[in-house]
Design a protein around this motif. Structure first.
Motif, PDB file in Angstrom:
ATOM      1  N   VAL A 212       0.850  -1.188   0.000  1.00 34.86           N
ATOM      2  CA  VAL A 212       0.000   0.000   0.000  1.00 34.86           C
ATOM      3  C   VAL A 212       0.888   1.241   0.000  1.00 34.86           C
ATOM      4  CG1 VAL A 212      -1.784   1.279   1.255  1.00 34.86           C
ATOM      5  CG2 VAL A 212      -1.809  -1.232   1.229  1.00 34.86           C
ATOM      6  N   GLU A 213       0.465   2.271  -0.721  1.00 39.60           N
ATOM      7  CA  GLU A 213       1.258   3.491  -0.817  1.00 39.60           C
ATOM      8  C   GLU A 213       1.460   4.130   0.556  1.00 39.60           C
ATOM      9  OE1 GLU A 213       1.111   7.943  -2.894  1.00 39.60           O
ATOM     10  OE2 GLU A 213      -0.337   6.389  -3.492  1.00 39.60           O
ATOM     11  N   ASP A 214       2.716   4.463   0.835  1.00 41.19           N
ATOM     12  CA  ASP A 214       3.065   5.217   2.036  1.00 41.19           C
ATOM     13  C   ASP A 214       3.077   6.694   1.642  1.00 41.19           C
ATOM     14  OD1 ASP A 214       4.425   6.569   4.106  1.00 41.19           O
ATOM     15  OD2 ASP A 214       5.548   4.765   4.654  1.00 41.19           O
ATOM     16  N   ASP A 215       1.999   7.414   1.977  1.00 44.11           N
ATOM     17  CA  ASP A 215       1.845   8.798   1.512  1.00 44.11           C
ATOM     18  C   ASP A 215       2.997   9.680   1.964  1.00 44.11           C
ATOM     19  OD1 ASP A 215      -0.500   8.095   0.291  1.00 44.11           O
ATOM     20  OD2 ASP A 215      -1.806   8.894   1.857  1.00 44.11           O
ATOM     21  N   ALA A 216       3.365   9.571   3.246  1.00 43.22           N
ATOM     22  CA  ALA A 216       4.389  10.461   3.792  1.00 43.22           C
ATOM     23  C   ALA A 216       5.738  10.234   3.109  1.00 43.22           C
ATOM     24  CB  ALA A 216       4.515  10.251   5.301  1.00 43.22           C
ATOM     25  N   ARG A 217       6.135   8.974   2.929  1.00 40.20           N
ATOM     26  CA  ARG A 217       7.438   8.692   2.337  1.00 40.20           C
ATOM     27  C   ARG A 217       7.428   8.861   0.819  1.00 40.20           C
ATOM     28  NH1 ARG A 217      11.171   6.281   5.530  1.00 40.20           N
ATOM     29  NH2 ARG A 217      12.078   5.017   3.865  1.00 40.20           N
ATOM     30  N   SER A 218       6.243   8.861   0.222  1.00 37.53           N
ATOM     31  CA  SER A 218       6.167   9.109  -1.217  1.00 37.53           C
ATOM     32  C   SER A 218       6.465  10.573  -1.540  1.00 37.53           C
ATOM     33  CB  SER A 218       4.784   8.726  -1.760  1.00 37.53           C
ATOM     34  OG  SER A 218       4.575   7.334  -1.696  1.00 37.53           O
ATOM     35  N   ARG A 219       6.198  11.465  -0.592  1.00 36.88           N
ATOM     36  CA  ARG A 219       6.484  12.893  -0.799  1.00 36.88           C
ATOM     37  C   ARG A 219       7.954  13.121  -0.435  1.00 36.88           C
ATOM     38  NH1 ARG A 219       1.877  13.286   2.881  1.00 36.88           N
ATOM     39  NH2 ARG A 219      -0.050  13.088   1.648  1.00 36.88           N
ATOM     40  N   ARG A 220       8.791  13.188  -1.438  1.00 35.03           N
ATOM     41  CA  ARG A 220      10.229  13.189  -1.179  1.00 35.03           C
ATOM     42  C   ARG A 220      10.980  13.914  -2.290  1.00 35.03           C
ATOM     43  NH1 ARG A 220       8.633   8.629  -3.778  1.00 35.03           N
ATOM     44  NH2 ARG A 220      10.054   7.657  -5.268  1.00 35.03           N
ATOM     45  N   VAL A 221      12.230  14.225  -1.994  1.00 33.52           N
ATOM     46  CA  VAL A 221      13.163  14.752  -2.986  1.00 33.52           C
ATOM     47  C   VAL A 221      14.358  13.803  -3.036  1.00 33.52           C
ATOM     48  CG1 VAL A 221      14.741  16.621  -3.581  1.00 33.52           C
ATOM     49  CG2 VAL A 221      12.458  17.150  -2.695  1.00 33.52           C
ATOM     50  N   GLU A 222      14.750  13.432  -4.228  1.00 36.99           N
ATOM     51  CA  GLU A 222      15.880  12.519  -4.389  1.00 36.99           C
ATOM     52  C   GLU A 222      16.990  13.171  -5.207  1.00 36.99           C
ATOM     53  OE1 GLU A 222      14.998   8.702  -5.968  1.00 36.99           O
ATOM     54  OE2 GLU A 222      13.267   8.347  -4.657  1.00 36.99           O
ATOM     55  N   PHE A 223      18.219  12.865  -4.827  1.00 36.77           N
ATOM     56  CA  PHE A 223      19.387  13.157  -5.649  1.00 36.77           C
ATOM     57  C   PHE A 223      19.906  11.812  -6.139  1.00 36.77           C
ATOM     58  CE2 PHE A 223      18.864  17.009  -3.365  1.00 36.77           C
ATOM     59  CZ  PHE A 223      19.479  18.018  -4.097  1.00 36.77           C
ATOM     60  N   ARG A 224      19.960  11.664  -7.447  1.00 43.26           N
ATOM     61  CA  ARG A 224      20.268  10.354  -8.029  1.00 43.26           C
ATOM     62  C   ARG A 224      21.405  10.494  -9.049  1.00 43.26           C
ATOM     63  NH1 ARG A 224      17.410   5.553  -8.532  1.00 43.26           N
ATOM     64  NH2 ARG A 224      15.637   6.492  -7.425  1.00 43.26           N
ATOM     65  N   VAL A 225      22.361   9.582  -8.983  1.00 50.25           N
ATOM     66  CA  VAL A 225      23.511   9.588  -9.894  1.00 50.25           C
ATOM     67  C   VAL A 225      23.341   8.498 -10.942  1.00 50.25           C
ATOM     68  CG1 VAL A 225      26.008   9.275 -10.098  1.00 50.25           C
ATOM     69  CG2 VAL A 225      25.051  10.469  -8.120  1.00 50.25           C
ATOM     70  N   ARG A 226      23.559   8.860 -12.201  1.00 47.96           N
ATOM     71  CA  ARG A 226      23.589   7.880 -13.291  1.00 47.96           C
ATOM     72  C   ARG A 226      24.995   7.835 -13.875  1.00 47.96           C
ATOM     73  NH1 ARG A 226      20.325   9.580 -17.810  1.00 47.96           N
ATOM     74  NH2 ARG A 226      20.819   7.525 -18.650  1.00 47.96           N
ATOM     75  N   THR A 227      25.578   6.632 -13.917  1.00 48.67           N
ATOM     76  CA  THR A 227      26.897   6.472 -14.515  1.00 48.67           C
ATOM     77  C   THR A 227      26.756   6.168 -16.002  1.00 48.67           C
ATOM     78  OG1 THR A 227      26.946   4.115 -13.947  1.00 48.67           O
ATOM     79  CG2 THR A 227      27.886   5.662 -12.345  1.00 48.67           C
ATOM     80  N   ASP A 228      27.888   6.189 -16.712  1.00 46.95           N
ATOM     81  CA  ASP A 228      27.861   6.076 -18.158  1.00 46.95           C
ATOM     82  C   ASP A 228      28.112   4.647 -18.632  1.00 46.95           C
ATOM     83  OD1 ASP A 228      27.538   7.084 -20.698  1.00 46.95           O
ATOM     84  OD2 ASP A 228      29.650   7.557 -20.958  1.00 46.95           O
ATOM     85  N   ALA A 229      27.751   3.648 -17.832  1.00 48.20           N
ATOM     86  CA  ALA A 229      27.980   2.255 -18.232  1.00 48.20           C
ATOM     87  C   ALA A 229      27.235   1.929 -19.520  1.00 48.20           C
ATOM     88  CB  ALA A 229      27.560   1.314 -17.114  1.00 48.20           C
ATOM     89  N   ASP A 230      25.967   2.345 -19.615  1.00 44.70           N
ATOM     90  CA  ASP A 230      25.180   2.055 -20.813  1.00 44.70           C
ATOM     91  C   ASP A 230      25.807   2.685 -22.051  1.00 44.70           C
ATOM     92  OD1 ASP A 230      23.420   0.648 -19.287  1.00 44.70           O
ATOM     93  OD2 ASP A 230      21.946   2.253 -19.124  1.00 44.70           O
ATOM     94  N   GLY A 231      26.313   3.908 -21.882  1.00 45.38           N
ATOM     95  CA  GLY A 231      26.951   4.578 -23.011  1.00 45.38           C
ATOM     96  C   GLY A 231      28.215   3.878 -23.464  1.00 45.38           C
TER      97      GLY A 231
END
Length: 242
Positions: A212-231
């Motif tokens: 079930v959706e956790d409303d409080a934890r769904s409201r968030r800000v994320e910093f996410r890193v993507r590496t160039d492995a696919d490239g």
């Protein structure tokens, strides 16, 4: 009658010619089979070489992600609890404490979250821009997430659209704030080439153990890193394509 019978039977020279003909055809077929076999072997060897290259790239980037995670954890482990944040092995750092982030339905940063970002972001950038990481980072994403709720008398579609606008506005606020910090000015060129803001509305809610959706934890800000492995893997495949 002897002459008639002899006329129906092939002469020795005809028999020899037919045998030579079939020998020539069989030699040709055998040669073609050898050519096709050689081509198949070369193709298989080439596939094996490229498979090994791709595997080596995947191993390299797995090690890079692991090392980056460990460096980030070492730097922020003591701060995460007081920030209401968590660091995951997929290199996402999530701020969950909604009371510190934004007022409900608003896009302006709360002063408490501004203070957190002023402390967090320069240290974060200092790690990402180290020589061992900076060339292999494809993107640093600031993601804004909301719950699926918008209030009473709002359809799911309307709630999703309104939350999309809100999440996009919030990520722009966070982006503008961190880029204006004097402490990251020396890396401004790198940041403007790699830093993006992405509002995702309620498309990726956080679920509790019951699904079930956790409303409080769904409201968030994320910093996410993507590496160039696919490239890197795509480059390998492109180099060997005919």
């Amino acid at each position: 009658m002897a002459n008639l019978n002899s006329g129906l039977e092939p002469s020795p020279s005809d028999t020899l010619e037919q045998e030579e003909h079939w020998v020539s055809v069989s030699d040709l077929m055998g040669g073609l089979m050898m050519v096709f076999l050689l081509i198949s072997v070369i193709y298989m060897v080439q596939l094996e070489i490229e498979s090994r290259k791709i595997k080596d790239v995947a191993i390299l980037y797995d090690r890079l992600r692991t090392q980056l995670y460990e460096d980030l954890h070492r730097e922020f482990a003591d701060d995460l609890p007081k920030w209401g944040a968590e660091l995951n092995r997929d290199l996402s750092l999530r701020f969950y404490n909604t009371e510190l982030l934004f007022d409900r339905g608003e896009a302006d940063l709360n002063p408490a979250f501004s203070d957190i970002l002023a402390d967090f972001f320069p240290r974060y950038v200092a790690i990402l821009t180290q020589p061992k990481y900076r060339q292999d980072i494809l993107e640093v994403r600031i993601e804004g997430h909301t719950s699926s709720d918008w209030g009473l008398d709002t359809s799911p579609d309307e709630a999703y659209i309104r939350n999309m606008a809100l999440s996009q506005a919030r990520t722009r606020s966070a982006l503008g704030y961190v880029l204006a910090l004097n402490s990251v000015a020396p890396e401004k060129a790198w940041l403007t080439a790699h830093l993006t803001a992405n509002g995702l509305s309620s498309s990726k809610p956080v679920l509790n153990a019951n699904g079930v959706e956790d409303d409080a934890r769904s409201r968030r800000v994320e910093f996410r890193v993507r590496t160039d492995a696919d490239g890197r893997i795509a480059t390998i495949l492109q180099d060997v394509s005919p």
